[in-house]
Design a protein around this motif. Structure first.
Motif, mmCIF file in Angstrom:
data_model
loop_
_atom_site.group_PDB
_atom_site.id
_atom_site.type_symbol
_atom_site.label_atom_id
_atom_site.label_comp_id
_atom_site.label_asym_id
_atom_site.label_seq_id
_atom_site.Cartn_x
_atom_site.Cartn_y
_atom_site.Cartn_z
ATOM 1 N N TRP A 128 0.811 -1.225 0.000
ATOM 2 C CA TRP A 128 0.000 0.000 0.000
ATOM 3 C C TRP A 128 0.845 1.277 0.000
ATOM 4 C CZ3 TRP A 128 0.869 3.378 3.934
ATOM 5 C CH2 TRP A 128 1.472 2.875 5.096
ATOM 6 N N GLY A 129 2.066 1.218 0.548
ATOM 7 C CA GLY A 129 2.887 2.426 0.641
ATOM 8 C C GLY A 129 3.579 2.806 -0.658
ATOM 9 N N ILE A 130 3.646 1.886 -1.615
ATOM 10 C CA ILE A 130 4.396 2.138 -2.851
ATOM 11 C C ILE A 130 3.834 3.316 -3.646
ATOM 12 C CG2 ILE A 130 5.181 1.128 -5.030
ATOM 13 C CD1 ILE A 130 4.986 -1.636 -3.636
ATOM 14 N N PRO A 131 2.514 3.420 -3.839
ATOM 15 C CA PRO A 131 1.996 4.519 -4.665
ATOM 16 C C PRO A 131 1.836 5.847 -3.930
ATOM 17 C CG PRO A 131 0.185 3.090 -4.041
ATOM 18 C CD PRO A 131 1.436 2.454 -3.499
ATOM 19 N N THR A 132 2.333 5.957 -2.698
ATOM 20 C CA THR A 132 2.198 7.231 -1.975
ATOM 21 C C THR A 132 3.236 8.251 -2.410
ATOM 22 O OG1 THR A 132 3.612 6.431 -0.165
ATOM 23 C CG2 THR A 132 1.226 6.092 0.062
ATOM 24 N N ALA A 133 4.273 7.828 -3.129
ATOM 25 C CA ALA A 133 5.398 8.711 -3.435
ATOM 26 C C ALA A 133 5.160 9.522 -4.704
ATOM 27 C CB ALA A 133 6.677 7.881 -3.588
ATOM 28 N N GLY B 228 -2.473 16.849 -10.251
ATOM 29 C CA GLY B 228 -2.725 15.514 -9.703
ATOM 30 C C GLY B 228 -2.201 14.416 -10.604
ATOM 31 N N ILE B 229 -2.374 14.589 -11.911
ATOM 32 C CA ILE B 229 -1.860 13.588 -12.863
ATOM 33 C C ILE B 229 -0.332 13.533 -12.808
ATOM 34 C CG2 ILE B 229 -1.672 12.970 -15.308
ATOM 35 C CD1 ILE B 229 -4.425 14.291 -15.721
ATOM 36 N N ILE B 230 0.298 14.701 -12.831
ATOM 37 C CA ILE B 230 1.765 14.755 -12.822
ATOM 38 C C ILE B 230 2.319 14.159 -11.529
ATOM 39 C CG2 ILE B 230 3.766 16.291 -12.854
ATOM 40 C CD1 ILE B 230 2.034 18.225 -14.543
ATOM 41 N N ALA B 231 1.644 14.428 -10.405
ATOM 42 C CA ALA B 231 2.109 13.895 -9.121
ATOM 43 C C ALA B 231 2.028 12.378 -9.065
ATOM 44 C CB ALA B 231 1.291 14.508 -7.977
ATOM 45 N N GLY B 232 1.301 11.780 -10.012
ATOM 46 C CA GLY B 232 1.218 10.323 -10.064
ATOM 47 C C GLY B 232 2.479 9.656 -10.575
ATOM 48 N N ILE B 233 3.474 10.449 -10.952
ATOM 49 C CA ILE B 233 4.769 9.876 -11.352
ATOM 50 C C ILE B 233 5.522 9.520 -10.072
ATOM 51 C CG2 ILE B 233 6.910 10.255 -12.626
ATOM 52 C CD1 ILE B 233 5.426 12.420 -14.232
ATOM 53 N N GLY B 234 5.398 8.284 -9.638
ATOM 54 C CA GLY B 234 6.042 7.862 -8.384
ATOM 55 C C GLY B 234 7.517 7.556 -8.586
ATOM 56 N N PHE B 235 7.805 6.716 -9.506
ATOM 57 C CA PHE B 235 9.136 6.352 -9.983
ATOM 58 C C PHE B 235 10.180 6.141 -8.892
ATOM 59 C CE2 PHE B 235 12.719 6.870 -13.150
ATOM 60 C CZ PHE B 235 12.463 5.654 -13.732
ATOM 61 N N THR B 236 11.095 7.124 -8.655
ATOM 62 C CA THR B 236 12.272 6.863 -7.821
ATOM 63 C C THR B 236 11.926 6.303 -6.446
ATOM 64 O OG1 THR B 236 13.384 8.702 -8.930
ATOM 65 C CG2 THR B 236 14.423 7.824 -6.950
ATOM 66 N N ALA C 33 5.787 -5.035 -8.605
ATOM 67 C CA ALA C 33 5.504 -3.703 -8.079
ATOM 68 C C ALA C 33 6.409 -2.657 -8.725
ATOM 69 C CB ALA C 33 5.675 -3.687 -6.562
ATOM 70 N N ARG C 34 7.682 -3.018 -8.948
ATOM 71 C CA ARG C 34 8.606 -2.087 -9.595
ATOM 72 C C ARG C 34 8.157 -1.771 -11.017
ATOM 73 N NH1 ARG C 34 13.825 -5.187 -7.162
ATOM 74 N NH2 ARG C 34 14.213 -3.820 -5.367
ATOM 75 N N MET C 35 7.600 -2.750 -11.691
ATOM 76 C CA MET C 35 7.099 -2.493 -13.040
ATOM 77 C C MET C 35 5.980 -1.459 -13.000
ATOM 78 S SD MET C 35 7.480 -3.033 -16.217
ATOM 79 C CE MET C 35 8.519 -4.503 -16.348
ATOM 80 N N GLY C 36 5.146 -1.512 -11.972
ATOM 81 C CA GLY C 36 4.097 -0.502 -11.817
ATOM 82 C C GLY C 36 4.679 0.882 -11.599
ATOM 83 N N ALA C 37 5.755 0.963 -10.808
ATOM 84 C CA ALA C 37 6.414 2.252 -10.581
ATOM 85 C C ALA C 37 7.034 2.779 -11.862
ATOM 86 C CB ALA C 37 7.482 2.103 -9.493
ATOM 87 N N ILE C 38 7.634 1.887 -12.650
ATOM 88 C CA ILE C 38 8.241 2.299 -13.933
ATOM 89 C C ILE C 38 7.160 2.798 -14.892
ATOM 90 C CG2 ILE C 38 9.466 1.462 -15.975
ATOM 91 C CD1 ILE C 38 10.981 -0.456 -14.060
ATOM 92 N N LEU C 39 6.029 2.100 -14.930
ATOM 93 C CA LEU C 39 4.943 2.511 -15.816
ATOM 94 C C LEU C 39 4.388 3.882 -15.458
ATOM 95 C CD1 LEU C 39 2.829 -0.752 -16.277
ATOM 96 C CD2 LEU C 39 4.313 0.364 -17.951
ATOM 97 N N SER C 40 4.600 4.317 -14.207
ATOM 98 C CA SER C 40 4.056 5.616 -13.794
ATOM 99 C C SER C 40 4.664 6.772 -14.585
ATOM 100 C CB SER C 40 4.259 5.840 -12.290
ATOM 101 O OG SER C 40 5.623 6.099 -11.971
#
Length: 382
Positions: free
Chosen positions: A117-122, A328-336, A355-362
């Motif tokens: 759950w904490g992964i997409p907070t960044a 809000g859309i731009i802030a959805g770039i979690g990545f690093t 999960a990392r693939m989801g972060a990369i797709l952001s």
């Protein structure tokens, strides 16, 4: 040469290059990539450990320096009411993706995915800032709004890492946190003694903090976060986020100036160490993370900022609801930071990769934001 180096840093090219190299390497030669990442390099230490547990100390320290300066009189977070709008949006940017992640997991996932759950907070500060400048122009108030939100977002992210993602290979031993307190005490004493060189703070205070967090079972990458606020600095800030004051000769300014270059280019190695996932790694965790960043971040930030505006927390002059939706859309770039948390959230390497693939797709949120900005006819302010 300096101009070209600054361009590389501004466009986050070292980080992106590291991600591309890692993806190619992991997909064409996965065995050699894994061997490179985890074989002993310096004594018992491997490349992955050196990058995530040592190099990232300085990444989070730079973020802590920005937060420290922003909280000083004259800074973007002082007084607190000045930043109330972005801070309320930050709350939405945390609650929104967590709620969407848990809801999607309840419908499509399983119990072993809950810890993600904490992964997409960044929010990736550097890349989101770059995209915001492309969409709005450098001088649009939405850019400053986004930066305030992203800094606060990552401050919360630091707390989430510290309290919710202890090292699974080390059971929690809170007694070791005495060393973290000792490190802060050392930094305070050095400041009281008017020590201007930042190295004693890093070595003595940061070293004690790193050992304390590591042995306590918490992530040692946060060790300098507790020390950086003690570095001598002016009691009034005269510049905005990421702006340097050439007149500021303080210890904090010297640390930030000298190490930000190292961190910006060192992110190549972070991307190399963490983004090497095979394209076959797509799975439920991938879509939970990506969906939470896309919908949770966007809606959370928009709805909370909208509610704040209804409660008379004004948006910056020149910014409307359409701009807020784009933020809000731009802030959805979690990545690093999302990549970093993904490595801590799951013990199973397969789930980590998904999960990392989801972060990369952001990163695709950048394309969505730029296209939406064109469709909405946003007037860029250069």
């Amino acid at each position: 040469m300096q101009k070209h180096l600054n361009m590389l840093r501004e466009f986050s090219l070292p980080l992106i290059a590291g991600v591309v190299v890692a993806l190619v390497w992991a997909n064409f030669w996965p065995e050699t990539y894994h061997e490179f990442n985890y074989k002993q390099l310096l004594g018992p230490l491997n490349f992955h450990f050196i990058t995530n547990d040592i190099f990232m100390v300085f990444f989070f320290a730079i973020a802590a320096a920005e937060i420290t300066e922003s909280c000083m009189p004259g800074g973007d977070f002082h007084p607190l009411g000045k930043a109330a709008g972005p801070l309320l949006a930050t709350v939405g940017g945390i609650i929104g993706p967590v709620a969407v992640y848990l809801l999607l997991n309840q419908v499509f996932g399983s119990a072993n995915l809950v810890s993600g759950w904490g992964i997409p907070t960044a929010t990736d500060i550097a890349i989101s800032w770059l995209v915001a400048r492309i969409v709005f122009g450098a001088n649009h108030p939405a850019v400053s709004f986004l930066l305030l939100l992203a800094i606060a977002d990552d401050a919360v992210g630091l707390a989430i890492i510290a309290f919710f993602y202890p090292d699974p290979s080390h059971p929690l031993e809170p007694a070791w946190l005495i060393l973290v307190a000792a490190g802060m005490g050392i930094a305070w004493a050095l400041r009281r003694s008017r020590i201007r060189n930042y190295w004693p703070y890093l070595i003595a205070g940061g070293g004690a903090g790193w050992a304390g967090l590591y042995n306590a079972g918490l992530h040692p990458a946060l060790s300098l976060v507790f020390v950086v606020p003690f570095l001598p600095h002016p009691w009034r800030e005269t510049r905005h986020l990421f702006e340097e004051d050439p007149r500021d000769a303080s210890t904090l300014a010297a640390f930030e100036h000298e190490w930000k270059v190292v961190v910006d280019f060192g992110l190549f190695f972070f991307g190399l160490a963490n983004a090497g996932v095979e394209f076959s790694s797509f799975g439920t965790a991938t879509w939970l993370v990506f969906g939470s960043l896309l919908f949770g971040k966007t809606l959370g930030i928009f709805l909370f900022a909208w509610a704040g505006h209804r409660l008379r927390l004004k948006l910056p002059e020149g910014m409307d609801y359409g701009h807020l939706l784009l933020v809000g859309i731009i802030a959805g770039i979690g990545f690093t930071v999302s990549l970093f948390i993904a490595g801590e959230a799951f013990a199973d390497p397969q789930l980590q990769d998904e999960a990392r693939m989801g972060a990369i797709l952001s990163i695709s949120m950048a394309v969505i934001a730029i296209a939406a900005g064109k469709i909405m006819g946003v007037r860029r302010k250069i």
